[in-house]
Design an enzyme around this catalytic site. Structure first.
Site, PDB file in Angstrom:
ATOM      1  N   PHE A 114       2.684   4.917   5.589  1.00  0.00           N
ATOM      2  CA  PHE A 114       2.748   3.818   5.579  1.00  0.00           C
ATOM      3  C   PHE A 114       4.331   2.606   6.217  1.00  0.00           C
ATOM      4  O   PHE A 114       3.653   2.268   7.729  1.00  0.00           O
ATOM      5  CB  PHE A 114       3.131   3.390   4.336  1.00  0.00           C
ATOM      6  N   ASN A 117      16.979  20.347  10.261  1.00  0.00           N
ATOM      7  CA  ASN A 117      16.426  19.951  11.542  1.00  0.00           C
ATOM      8  C   ASN A 117      16.974  19.478  12.426  1.00  0.00           C
ATOM      9  O   ASN A 117      16.801  19.418  13.473  1.00  0.00           O
ATOM     10  CB  ASN A 117      14.963  20.963  11.324  1.00  0.00           C
ATOM     11  N   ARG A 155       2.162   4.125  -5.781  1.00  0.00           N
ATOM     12  CA  ARG A 155       3.528   2.766  -6.386  1.00  0.00           C
ATOM     13  C   ARG A 155       2.634   2.020  -6.271  1.00  0.00           C
ATOM     14  O   ARG A 155       1.330   1.634  -6.722  1.00  0.00           O
ATOM     15  CB  ARG A 155       4.006   3.172  -4.924  1.00  0.00           C
ATOM     16  N   TYR A 200      12.925  14.407  -5.316  1.00  0.00           N
ATOM     17  CA  TYR A 200      13.756  13.837  -4.763  1.00  0.00           C
ATOM     18  C   TYR A 200      14.764  12.992  -4.176  1.00  0.00           C
ATOM     19  O   TYR A 200      15.124  12.805  -3.340  1.00  0.00           O
ATOM     20  CB  TYR A 200      11.879  12.460  -5.280  1.00  0.00           C
ATOM     21  N   PHE A 213       0.610  15.629   5.259  1.00  0.00           N
ATOM     22  CA  PHE A 213       0.097  15.440   3.521  1.00  0.00           C
ATOM     23  C   PHE A 213      -0.075  14.025   3.125  1.00  0.00           C
ATOM     24  O   PHE A 213      -0.359  14.151   2.320  1.00  0.00           O
ATOM     25  CB  PHE A 213       2.015  16.038   2.925  1.00  0.00           C
ATOM     26  N   THR A 214       0.920  12.826   2.812  1.00  0.00           N
ATOM     27  CA  THR A 214       0.416  11.548   2.609  1.00  0.00           C
ATOM     28  C   THR A 214       0.160  10.880   3.193  1.00  0.00           C
ATOM     29  O   THR A 214      -0.583   9.629   3.817  1.00  0.00           O
ATOM     30  CB  THR A 214       0.852  11.057   1.830  1.00  0.00           C
ATOM     31  N   GLY A 215       0.339  10.987   4.545  1.00  0.00           N
ATOM     32  CA  GLY A 215      -0.102   9.927   6.190  1.00  0.00           C
ATOM     33  C   GLY A 215      -1.483  10.729   6.649  1.00  0.00           C
ATOM     34  O   GLY A 215      -1.942  11.350   6.140  1.00  0.00           O
TER      35      GLY A 215
HETATM   36  P1  NAD Z   1       4.238   7.863   3.018  1.00  0.00           P
HETATM   37  O1  NAD Z   1       3.650   9.350   1.979  1.00  0.00           O
HETATM   38  O2  NAD Z   1       3.300   7.113   3.358  1.00  0.00           O
HETATM   39  O3  NAD Z   1       4.896   8.937   4.184  1.00  0.00           O
HETATM   40  C1  NAD Z   1       5.426   9.534   4.192  1.00  0.00           C
HETATM   41  C2  NAD Z   1       5.260  10.575   5.399  1.00  0.00           C
HETATM   42  O4  NAD Z   1       5.819  12.062   6.401  1.00  0.00           O
HETATM   43  C3  NAD Z   1       3.704  10.694   5.767  1.00  0.00           C
HETATM   44  O5  NAD Z   1       2.918  10.096   6.765  1.00  0.00           O
HETATM   45  C4  NAD Z   1       3.844  12.093   5.297  1.00  0.00           C
HETATM   46  O6  NAD Z   1       2.688  13.186   5.609  1.00  0.00           O
HETATM   47  C5  NAD Z   1       4.765  12.909   6.345  1.00  0.00           C
HETATM   48  N1  NAD Z   1       5.625  14.291   5.483  1.00  0.00           N
HETATM   49  C6  NAD Z   1       5.842  14.814   4.685  1.00  0.00           C
HETATM   50  N2  NAD Z   1       6.659  15.434   4.622  1.00  0.00           N
HETATM   51  C7  NAD Z   1       6.160  16.026   6.052  1.00  0.00           C
HETATM   52  C8  NAD Z   1       6.715  17.222   6.507  1.00  0.00           C
HETATM   53  N3  NAD Z   1       7.083  18.008   5.355  1.00  0.00           N
HETATM   54  N4  NAD Z   1       6.983  17.454   7.979  1.00  0.00           N
HETATM   55  C9  NAD Z   1       6.048  16.457   8.333  1.00  0.00           C
HETATM   56  N5  NAD Z   1       5.960  15.483   7.321  1.00  0.00           N
HETATM   57  C10 NAD Z   1       6.135  14.836   6.634  1.00  0.00           C
HETATM   58  O7  NAD Z   1       5.992   6.961   2.398  1.00  0.00           O
HETATM   59  P2  NAD Z   1       6.627   5.899   3.352  1.00  0.00           P
HETATM   60  O8  NAD Z   1       6.576   4.634   1.932  1.00  0.00           O
HETATM   61  O9  NAD Z   1       5.677   5.686   4.627  1.00  0.00           O
HETATM   62  O10 NAD Z   1       7.719   6.036   3.182  1.00  0.00           O
HETATM   63  C11 NAD Z   1       8.368   6.574   4.572  1.00  0.00           C
HETATM   64  C12 NAD Z   1      10.304   7.423   3.873  1.00  0.00           C
HETATM   65  O11 NAD Z   1      11.064   6.353   3.826  1.00  0.00           O
HETATM   66  C13 NAD Z   1      10.503   8.462   3.464  1.00  0.00           C
HETATM   67  O12 NAD Z   1      11.707   9.177   3.715  1.00  0.00           O
HETATM   68  C14 NAD Z   1      10.584   7.928   2.046  1.00  0.00           C
HETATM   69  O13 NAD Z   1      11.683   8.540   1.118  1.00  0.00           O
HETATM   70  C15 NAD Z   1      11.339   6.810   2.835  1.00  0.00           C
HETATM   71  N6  NAD Z   1      11.987   5.888   1.779  1.00  0.00           N
HETATM   72  C16 NAD Z   1      10.757   4.623   1.569  1.00  0.00           C
HETATM   73  C17 NAD Z   1      10.963   3.290   0.484  1.00  0.00           C
HETATM   74  C18 NAD Z   1       8.916   3.413   0.072  1.00  0.00           C
HETATM   75  O14 NAD Z   1       9.687   1.542  -0.821  1.00  0.00           O
HETATM   76  N7  NAD Z   1       8.343   3.039   0.608  1.00  0.00           N
HETATM   77  C19 NAD Z   1      11.544   3.129  -0.322  1.00  0.00           C
HETATM   78  C20 NAD Z   1      12.910   4.356  -0.293  1.00  0.00           C
HETATM   79  C21 NAD Z   1      12.183   5.476   0.740  1.00  0.00           C
HETATM   80  N1  UDP Z   2       4.026   1.796 -12.792  1.00  0.00           N
HETATM   81  C1  UDP Z   2       3.491   1.429 -13.550  1.00  0.00           C
HETATM   82  N2  UDP Z   2       2.193   1.751 -13.063  1.00  0.00           N
HETATM   83  C2  UDP Z   2       1.421   2.193 -11.800  1.00  0.00           C
HETATM   84  C3  UDP Z   2       2.830   2.679 -11.594  1.00  0.00           C
HETATM   85  C4  UDP Z   2       4.199   2.159 -11.100  1.00  0.00           C
HETATM   86  O1  UDP Z   2       3.873   1.017 -14.536  1.00  0.00           O
HETATM   87  O2  UDP Z   2       0.751   2.367 -12.012  1.00  0.00           O
HETATM   88  C5  UDP Z   2       5.451   1.111 -12.764  1.00  0.00           C
HETATM   89  C6  UDP Z   2       6.435   2.686 -12.145  1.00  0.00           C
HETATM   90  O3  UDP Z   2       6.661   3.400 -14.323  1.00  0.00           O
HETATM   91  C7  UDP Z   2       8.134   2.326 -12.051  1.00  0.00           C
HETATM   92  C8  UDP Z   2       7.591   1.178 -11.463  1.00  0.00           C
HETATM   93  O4  UDP Z   2       5.889   0.243 -11.684  1.00  0.00           O
HETATM   94  O5  UDP Z   2       8.405   1.297 -13.250  1.00  0.00           O
HETATM   95  C9  UDP Z   2       8.179   1.182  -9.770  1.00  0.00           C
HETATM   96  O6  UDP Z   2       6.995   2.294  -9.613  1.00  0.00           O
HETATM   97  P1  UDP Z   2       6.604   3.235  -8.107  1.00  0.00           P
HETATM   98  O7  UDP Z   2       6.174   4.678  -8.419  1.00  0.00           O
HETATM   99  O8  UDP Z   2       6.441   2.334  -7.071  1.00  0.00           O
HETATM  100  O9  UDP Z   2       8.275   3.379  -6.793  1.00  0.00           O
HETATM  101  P2  UDP Z   2       9.751   3.718  -8.480  1.00  0.00           P
HETATM  102  O10 UDP Z   2       9.392   3.810  -9.395  1.00  0.00           O
HETATM  103  O11 UDP Z   2      10.202   4.948  -6.967  1.00  0.00           O
HETATM  104  O12 UDP Z   2      10.673   2.164  -8.054  1.00  0.00           O
END
Ligand code: NAD
Ligand code: UDP
Length: 311
Positions: free
Chosen positions: A12, A98, A185, A144, A35-37
């Site tokens: 994302f 790495n 999420r 995590y 994995f999730t991308g």
């Molecule tokens: P996402 O799941 O959409 O993206 C994660 C990406 O990492 C995916 O493309 C997945 O395939 C790749 N990936 C996972 N494991 C891997 C591995 N071992 N090797 C290579 N690629 C791998 O999640 P996102 O929301 O885009 O999050 C991206 C980063 O930002 C993450 O590190 C996450 O912890 C951090 N982050 C996101 C949020 C948020 O709210 N979206 C908040 C805090 C931190």
């Molecule tokens: N949550 C919810 N319903 C859902 C998904 C999440 O009520 O279908 C709640 C979850 O329990 C948390 C908040 O929404 O309190 C945010 O969850 P999310 O997984 O998006 O992010 P994080 O908990 O990692 O902040």
């Protein structure tokens, strides 16, 4: 032209960052294990001569001469990071090692996508960067939270021991287009449920809070952070301080989609944080940045995205 490596670039946040940095005139190499991308998030870049997509798992070393590294690889949704908790820890910790080793080899600047989860279930509110957090080391979110905390430790130690130029940002809940329908999420779940007229799944009593940031604001902060002077290491919080209960969020999404969905209440997952709100004083001061997209406008764009994305 800078050569920039983005791990997790097919996810994302990563896909928006790839687009921004290619559009800014850089050569971007995206590493991902999908994995999730998804390739779909990058379809508009696949024929661009300044973009390269490499299938690679960050738990294995990678060698390439680059100027900057953004380390985003890691599943971020609880459903996905708990699916294989051991792999999540390996991704955070071995991935950080790495990428930091690569930064040493090619003298690259490196940014870590850290998270508000380093604050755990915070007893200080709002959270500023000096707060050490309240994290359960043995719970189902620990793979995590602790993986990300260890990655921050590694970044600081490579900086102190090897003079690596590091940048740590702590990202608070972010949403927008390119989230997967099955991400798990809260915002993507609620929008998809509302559009499909299914029940909206509230976990617990729905009175827990989160502060939601729109993706464009985050990407702007990331680029500004990478461009700061070498003396700036962070950590710096990046988020939108607008704080909402989960029930308030559900009501907004029902209103904006015009959905007939009803709320249902499911059990609250273990260690789910009760409240979360960033103090963004540092980001304002150091990055001259503040969020510009409010929750409603961000939700409207995201709802439009999900209306047009395949189920
Ligand atoms: P996402 O799941 O959409 O993206 C994660 C990406 O990492 C995916 O493309 C997945 O395939 C790749 N990936 C996972 N494991 C891997 C591995 N071992 N090797 C290579 N690629 C791998 O999640 P996102 O929301 O885009 O999050 C991206 C980063 O930002 C993450 O590190 C996450 O912890 C951090 N982050 C996101 C949020 C948020 O709210 N979206 C908040 C805090 C931190
Ligand atoms: N949550 C919810 N319903 C859902 C998904 C999440 O009520 O279908 C709640 C979850 O329990 C948390 C908040 O929404 O309190 C945010 O969850 P999310 O997984 O998006 O992010 P994080 O908990 O990692 O902040």
């Amino acid at each position: 032209m800078k050569k920039i490596l983005i791990t997790g670039g097919a996810g994302f946040i990563g896909s928006h960052l790839c687009t921004r940095l290619v559009n800014d005139g850089n050569y971007v190499i995206c590493l991902d294990n999908f994995f999730t991308g998804s390739r779909k998030n990058l379809s508009h870049l696949l024929d661009n001569p300044n973009f390269e997509l490499v299938f690679h798992d960050v738990i294995n070393p990678f060698t390439r001469d680059v100027d900057e590294i953004y380390n985003l690889a890691c599943p971020a949704s609880p459903v996905h990071y708990q699916y294989n908790a051991i792999k999540t820890v390996k991704t955070s910790v071995m991935g950080a090692i790495n990428m930091l080793d690569l930064a040493v080899k090619c003298n690259a600047k490196i940014m870590q996508a850290s998270t508000s989860e380093v604050y755990g279930d915070p007893v200080v509110h709002p959270q500023d960067e000096s707060y050490w957090g309240n994290v359960n080391p043995i719970g189902i979110r620990s793979c995590y939270d602790e993986g990300k905390r260890c990655a921050e430790t590694l970044f600081m130690d490579y900086h102190r021991q090897n003079n690596v130029r590091i940048k740590i940002i702590r990202i608070f809940n972010t949403f927008g287009p390119n989230m997967s329908r099955h991400d798990g999420r809260v915002i993507s779940n609620f929008i998809v449920q509302a559009l499909e007229k299914k029940d909206i799944t509230i976990f617990g009593d729905g009175l827990q809070t989160r502060s939601f940031q729109y993706i464009d604001d985050l990407i702007e902060a990331m680029v500004r952070m990478m461009d700061t002077d070498d003396s700036v290491t962070g950590p710096i919080n990046v988020g939108n301080p607008g704080e909402y209960t989960i029930i308030e969020l559900a009501s907004k999404i029902i209103e904006l989609t015009g959905s007939s969905s009803k709320l249902i209440f499911n059990p609250l997952p273990m260690d789910d944080p009760k409240q979360r709100q960033p103090d963004i004083g540092e980001a304002k001061r150091v990055l001259d940045w503040k969020p510009t997209v409010d929750l409603k406008s961000g939700l409207i764009n995201t709802i439009e995205y999900f209306k047009n994305s395949e189920s």
